[in-house]
Scaffold this motif. Structure first.
Motif, PDB file in Angstrom:
ATOM      1  N   ASN A  44       9.710  14.833  -7.656  1.00 52.68           N
ATOM      2  CA  ASN A  44       9.193  16.232  -7.372  1.00 52.68           C
ATOM      3  C   ASN A  44       9.752  17.098  -6.283  1.00 52.68           C
ATOM      4  OD1 ASN A  44       7.656  16.155  -9.746  1.00 52.68           O
ATOM      5  ND2 ASN A  44       5.764  15.557  -8.759  1.00 52.68           N
ATOM      6  N   ARG A  45       9.881  16.153  -5.227  1.00 53.56           N
ATOM      7  CA  ARG A  45      10.630  16.878  -3.914  1.00 53.56           C
ATOM      8  C   ARG A  45      11.893  17.154  -4.163  1.00 53.56           C
ATOM      9  NH1 ARG A  45       5.799  16.578  -3.587  1.00 53.56           N
ATOM     10  NH2 ARG A  45       6.349  18.627  -4.425  1.00 53.56           N
ATOM     11  N   TRP A  86       0.953  -1.259   0.001  1.00 50.35           N
ATOM     12  CA  TRP A  86       0.082   0.017  -0.120  1.00 50.35           C
ATOM     13  C   TRP A  86       0.957   1.279   0.061  1.00 50.35           C
ATOM     14  CZ3 TRP A  86      -5.004  -0.171  -1.222  1.00 50.35           C
ATOM     15  CH2 TRP A  86      -5.654  -1.641  -0.854  1.00 50.35           C
ATOM     16  N   ALA A  87       2.143   1.426   0.131  1.00 54.29           N
ATOM     17  CA  ALA A  87       2.908   2.455   0.096  1.00 54.29           C
ATOM     18  C   ALA A  87       3.648   2.611  -1.397  1.00 54.29           C
ATOM     19  CB  ALA A  87       4.137   2.050   1.280  1.00 54.29           C
ATOM     20  N   SER A  88       3.071   2.281  -2.404  1.00 52.06           N
ATOM     21  CA  SER A  88       3.739   2.497  -3.703  1.00 52.06           C
ATOM     22  C   SER A  88       3.168   3.762  -4.388  1.00 52.06           C
ATOM     23  CB  SER A  88       3.592   1.348  -4.592  1.00 52.06           C
ATOM     24  OG  SER A  88       1.923   0.981  -4.712  1.00 52.06           O
ATOM     25  N   THR A  89       2.024   4.164  -3.852  1.00 55.08           N
ATOM     26  CA  THR A  89       1.263   5.495  -4.490  1.00 55.08           C
ATOM     27  C   THR A  89       1.129   6.632  -3.232  1.00 55.08           C
ATOM     28  OG1 THR A  89      -0.801   4.923  -4.089  1.00 55.08           O
ATOM     29  CG2 THR A  89       0.469   4.120  -6.194  1.00 55.08           C
ATOM     30  N   ALA A  90       1.090   7.921  -3.446  1.00 53.70           N
ATOM     31  CA  ALA A  90       0.919   8.807  -2.820  1.00 53.70           C
ATOM     32  C   ALA A  90      -0.205   9.927  -3.375  1.00 53.70           C
ATOM     33  CB  ALA A  90       2.151   9.530  -2.358  1.00 53.70           C
ATOM     34  N   ASN A  91      -1.112  10.657  -2.577  1.00 54.74           N
ATOM     35  CA  ASN A  91      -2.071  11.447  -2.953  1.00 54.74           C
ATOM     36  C   ASN A  91      -1.532  12.732  -2.448  1.00 54.74           C
ATOM     37  OD1 ASN A  91      -4.403  13.139  -3.630  1.00 54.74           O
ATOM     38  ND2 ASN A  91      -5.593  11.248  -3.465  1.00 54.74           N
ATOM     39  N   TRP A  92      -0.845  13.676  -3.045  1.00 56.14           N
ATOM     40  CA  TRP A  92      -0.436  14.874  -2.566  1.00 56.14           C
ATOM     41  C   TRP A  92      -1.314  16.016  -2.426  1.00 56.14           C
ATOM     42  CZ3 TRP A  92       3.301  16.477   0.379  1.00 56.14           C
ATOM     43  CH2 TRP A  92       3.822  17.712   0.505  1.00 56.14           C
ATOM     44  N   THR A  93      -2.165  16.118  -3.781  1.00 61.86           N
ATOM     45  CA  THR A  93      -3.153  17.117  -3.887  1.00 61.86           C
ATOM     46  C   THR A  93      -4.481  16.978  -3.197  1.00 61.86           C
ATOM     47  OG1 THR A  93      -3.760  16.497  -6.024  1.00 61.86           O
ATOM     48  CG2 THR A  93      -2.026  18.016  -5.643  1.00 61.86           C
ATOM     49  N   ASP A  96      19.441  19.963   6.430  1.00 60.93           N
ATOM     50  CA  ASP A  96      18.638  18.893   7.286  1.00 60.93           C
ATOM     51  C   ASP A  96      17.302  19.670   7.589  1.00 60.93           C
ATOM     52  OD1 ASP A  96      17.837  16.142   8.336  1.00 60.93           O
ATOM     53  OD2 ASP A  96      17.934  17.561  10.298  1.00 60.93           O
ATOM     54  N   ARG A  97      17.239  20.705   8.151  1.00 59.51           N
ATOM     55  CA  ARG A  97      16.080  21.666   8.410  1.00 59.51           C
ATOM     56  C   ARG A  97      15.320  22.052   7.257  1.00 59.51           C
ATOM     57  NH1 ARG A  97      18.251  25.696  10.701  1.00 59.51           N
ATOM     58  NH2 ARG A  97      18.266  24.689  12.588  1.00 59.51           N
ATOM     59  N   SER A  98      16.049  22.575   6.228  1.00 59.88           N
ATOM     60  CA  SER A  98      15.310  22.720   4.970  1.00 59.88           C
ATOM     61  C   SER A  98      14.654  21.533   4.083  1.00 59.88           C
ATOM     62  CB  SER A  98      16.368  23.432   4.158  1.00 59.88           C
ATOM     63  OG  SER A  98      15.699  23.809   2.800  1.00 59.88           O
ATOM     64  N   SER A  99      15.613  20.545   4.281  1.00 62.11           N
ATOM     65  CA  SER A  99      14.793  19.484   3.435  1.00 62.11           C
ATOM     66  C   SER A  99      13.618  18.840   4.283  1.00 62.11           C
ATOM     67  CB  SER A  99      15.876  18.268   3.490  1.00 62.11           C
ATOM     68  OG  SER A  99      16.391  17.959   4.746  1.00 62.11           O
ATOM     69  N   ARG A 100      13.521  18.905   5.622  1.00 63.62           N
ATOM     70  CA  ARG A 100      12.428  18.458   6.432  1.00 63.62           C
ATOM     71  C   ARG A 100      11.135  19.215   6.092  1.00 63.62           C
ATOM     72  NH1 ARG A 100      13.558  14.755  10.222  1.00 63.62           N
ATOM     73  NH2 ARG A 100      15.560  14.186  10.590  1.00 63.62           N
ATOM     74  N   ALA A 101      11.444  20.468   5.709  1.00 63.39           N
ATOM     75  CA  ALA A 101      10.337  21.326   5.678  1.00 63.39           C
ATOM     76  C   ALA A 101       9.925  21.652   4.113  1.00 63.39           C
ATOM     77  CB  ALA A 101      10.910  22.891   6.189  1.00 63.39           C
ATOM     78  N   SER A 102      10.708  21.202   3.196  1.00 63.35           N
ATOM     79  CA  SER A 102      10.227  21.501   1.878  1.00 63.35           C
ATOM     80  C   SER A 102       8.966  20.936   1.278  1.00 63.35           C
ATOM     81  CB  SER A 102      11.321  20.864   1.247  1.00 63.35           C
ATOM     82  OG  SER A 102      11.603  19.440   0.977  1.00 63.35           O
ATOM     83  N   GLY A 103       8.551  19.542   1.802  1.00 64.29           N
ATOM     84  CA  GLY A 103       7.148  19.114   1.612  1.00 64.29           C
ATOM     85  C   GLY A 103       6.117  19.874   2.054  1.00 64.29           C
ATOM     86  N   GLY A 104       5.962  20.436   3.458  1.00 68.85           N
ATOM     87  CA  GLY A 104       5.020  21.176   3.773  1.00 68.85           C
ATOM     88  C   GLY A 104       5.070  22.630   3.173  1.00 68.85           C
ATOM     89  N   GLU A 105       6.213  23.110   2.790  1.00 68.27           N
ATOM     90  CA  GLU A 105       6.377  24.369   2.290  1.00 68.27           C
ATOM     91  C   GLU A 105       5.550  24.396   0.858  1.00 68.27           C
ATOM     92  OE1 GLU A 105      10.383  25.371   1.961  1.00 68.27           O
ATOM     93  OE2 GLU A 105      10.455  26.026   4.280  1.00 68.27           O
TER      94      GLU A 105
END
Length: 261
Positions: free
Chosen positions: A139-140, A117-124, A161-170
């Motif tokens: 994309n990330r 079940w972890a082969s896809t993701a729904n980002w939007t 490290d801090r920037s990479s952890r926040a990139s998805g949320g940003e």
């Protein structure tokens, strides 16, 4: 694998043999009677194969959009035979067989659930908008490169490290803001010209030339003879191939030390 003690070989063989016997090596219950004239119409056979592959691809793309891991796992089993029957696609058949082992044999229930079940993701968000997890990661990575480049001289390990952890949320915050203010999405710089006019020219030429108008053996230099069934691999050959690669997959999975699994 962790629960069977010293019987790892027996367990591994029994689970994988059961899958092969029930899914891959089932005899045909109702054999189809073929018309010898149609069987030798290789243009017809080529068209039938294209349709079969198209619907298989369509099924796969639909399962990805829906995020249906169980359906994707089933399609991986189907693709073992399809890749095996196509010359040059043997590595992909082995990859699908490895996927079956990862889902059915070696992991714990929790790990198997993640594999399926972890082969896809729904980002939007929204129904039928899942994408492949590796495409999301690509994309990330693109966002990470932009952020690291914008950091300038402040490229310490802690800052990266801090920037990479926040990139998805940003990225998600920016996309949600654009949606709330109805900001139009910028179109891709790539454009594709319509092929309708080219298709019409080709069809007109084919109707004039009639290159395949010779029955019963209509063929072309690119496919002199082709079977209408893409899974026409003899069962005995498929059984030997499965047995050989089952042993090769056995080696890295069955270890002497249980704690090393």
């Amino acid at each position: 694998m962790l629960e069977v003690g010293n019987n790892k070989h027996v367990y591994y063989d029994s689970v994988l043999d059961k899958f092969m016997d029930q899914f891959l090596l089932q005899p045909t219950q109702h054999p189809v009677e073929h018309d010898p004239v149609i069987d030798e119409d290789f243009v017809h056979n080529y068209s039938v194969c294209i349709l079969k592959y198209f619907f298989l691809l369509l099924d796969f793309k639909d399962a990805v959009r829906e995020g249906n891991g169980a359906r994707l796992a089933t399609l991986h089993k189907v693709l073992v035979q399809h890749f095996k029957s196509c010359p040059g696609f043997n590595p992909y058949a082995i990859e699908m067989l490895t996927n079956v082992v990862q889902n059915e044999v070696s992991p714990t229930d929790a790990e198997a659930h993640n594999c399926v079940w972890a082969s896809t993701a729904n980002w939007t968000g929204g129904p039928a908008r899942n994408i492949e997890i590796d495409l999301l990661q690509e994309n990330r990575n693109k966002d990470l490169k932009k952020q690291i480049k914008a950091m300038g001289a402040n490229k310490t390990n802690k800052a990266i490290d801090r920037s990479s952890r926040a990139s998805g949320g940003e990225r998600q915050i920016a996309e949600n803001n654009d949606q709330q203010v109805n900001r139009p999405v910028h179109a891709s710089s790539h454009s594709h010209q319509s092929s309708v006019l080219d298709d019409k020219k080709i069809v007109a030429d084919l109707r004039t030339l009639k290159p395949f108008d010779t029955l019963p053996k209509r063929k072309h230099d690119s496919f002199e003879e082709i079977n209408s069934d893409p899974l026409a691999t003899p069962q005995t050959e498929l059984a030997r191939w499965l047995s050989r690669h089952k042993k090769s997959l056995d080696a890295p999975i069955i270890l002497d030390n249980e704690d090393e699994i």
